[in-house]
Design a protein around this motif. Structure first.
Motif, PDB file in Angstrom:
ATOM      1  N   LEU A  57       0.910  -1.019  -0.285  1.00 42.19           N
ATOM      2  CA  LEU A  57       0.062   0.112   0.114  1.00 42.19           C
ATOM      3  C   LEU A  57       0.891   1.118   0.234  1.00 42.19           C
ATOM      4  O   LEU A  57       2.019   0.669   0.211  1.00 42.19           O
ATOM      5  N   SER A  58       0.232   2.543  -0.325  1.00 44.01           N
ATOM      6  CA  SER A  58       0.931   3.651  -0.551  1.00 44.01           C
ATOM      7  C   SER A  58       1.264   3.750   0.931  1.00 44.01           C
ATOM      8  O   SER A  58       0.010   3.658   1.669  1.00 44.01           O
ATOM      9  N   GLU A  91      -2.708   5.445   1.610  1.00 43.61           N
ATOM     10  CA  GLU A  91      -3.641   4.399   1.637  1.00 43.61           C
ATOM     11  C   GLU A  91      -3.605   3.563   3.599  1.00 43.61           C
ATOM     12  O   GLU A  91      -4.137   2.820   3.968  1.00 43.61           O
ATOM     13  N   ASN A  92      -1.678   3.478   4.184  1.00 44.67           N
ATOM     14  CA  ASN A  92      -1.191   2.966   4.988  1.00 44.67           C
ATOM     15  C   ASN A  92      -2.137   3.258   6.315  1.00 44.67           C
ATOM     16  O   ASN A  92      -3.083   3.297   6.933  1.00 44.67           O
ATOM     17  N   ARG A  97     -11.197   0.543   6.707  1.00 48.68           N
ATOM     18  CA  ARG A  97     -11.901  -0.749   6.249  1.00 48.68           C
ATOM     19  C   ARG A  97     -12.636  -1.314   7.337  1.00 48.68           C
ATOM     20  O   ARG A  97     -13.667  -2.176   7.099  1.00 48.68           O
ATOM     21  N   GLN A 139     -10.763  11.447   4.106  1.00 44.95           N
ATOM     22  CA  GLN A 139      -9.049  11.956   3.248  1.00 44.95           C
ATOM     23  C   GLN A 139      -8.313  12.488   2.996  1.00 44.95           C
ATOM     24  O   GLN A 139      -7.394  12.658   3.321  1.00 44.95           O
TER      25      GLN A 139
END
Length: 224
Positions: free
Chosen positions: A98-99, A102-103, A109, A119
């Motif tokens: 993951l980027s 994303e991490n 999740r 975000q």
């Protein structure tokens, strides 16, 4: 925020009973910065696991924001952990595929309905920890200090009431360690409750309050 009364934790190992915590009484107020210290085997990790709802005491009471966490089942503990507690570990626990962004957003999740604007908050946190330009990089492209700063951003994403840090500078060089500790100081200055586990007396001295464990009990509890 945190109230432990008579907390005990023991494990069965090789036919013997290991008493990791032998009756811990501890109160931590909202907005405090507390360092948990003590020699190896004193119970630091066991205490942190209970504070973070990763484990339950065998006996005793653990109240988190007035709720008796010791009675929670796994689902209730997981929900509290995800929504109210942030973790920073010695090993960064970033997913390599993951980027960085994303991490940082990984806690979402576990939420069926993520809070709006998350975000944007993740991007703001990356800017705050000095990683805005690295958001699309993979963890392997970061230094140890950068990975730990990304882990702190992830821990703060959902604005937890409590930040738990377990030897957060253990794998870092002195410059990176200083940067990470300065960030933790900044988090506390912003009103966050911080509990830091460390064996390093110099690091512990940064906290206004030090709780020292020995043989599974609180040996001392002092303000600096």
């Amino acid at each position: 925020m945190i109230e432990l009364q008579g907390v005990q934790r023991h494990y069965a190992m090789s036919g013997q009973t290991v008493r990791a915590l032998a009756g811990v009484d501890l109160h931590i107020g909202q907005g405090e910065f507390v360092a948990i210290t003590g020699p190896s085997g004193s119970g630091k990790s066991s205490l942190l696991n209970i504070l973070g709802c990763l484990d339950h005491p065998n006996t005793g009471t653990y109240l988190f924001e007035g709720r008796d966490v010791a009675t929670f089942d796994d689902e209730a503990s997981s929900d509290l952990r995800n929504r109210r507690i942030g973790f920073v570990f010695q090993s960064f626990h970033l997913l390599p595929r993951l980027s960085v962004l994303e991490n940082v957003m990984l806690p979402l999740r576990f939420h069926r309905q993520p809070p709006p604007g998350t975000q944007e908050r993740a991007l703001a946190l990356l800017d705050r920890v000095g990683l805005a330009e690295r958001r699309d990089h993979r963890p392997s492209e970061l230094s140890g200090g950068q990975m730990q700063r990304a882990a702190i951003a992830r821990a703060l994403l959902l604005q937890p009431a409590l930040l738990l840090a377990d030897e957060p500078t253990g794998n870092l060089d002195s410059k990176s360690a200083a940067d990470v500790l300065a960030l933790i100081d900044e988090v506390h200055a912003g009103g966050q409750t911080v509990v830091l586990v460390t064996h390093d007396n110099d690091i512990a001295a940064r906290a206004p309050r030090q709780v020292k464990l020995r043989d599974g009990k609180v040996e001392s509890d002092a303000l600096q």
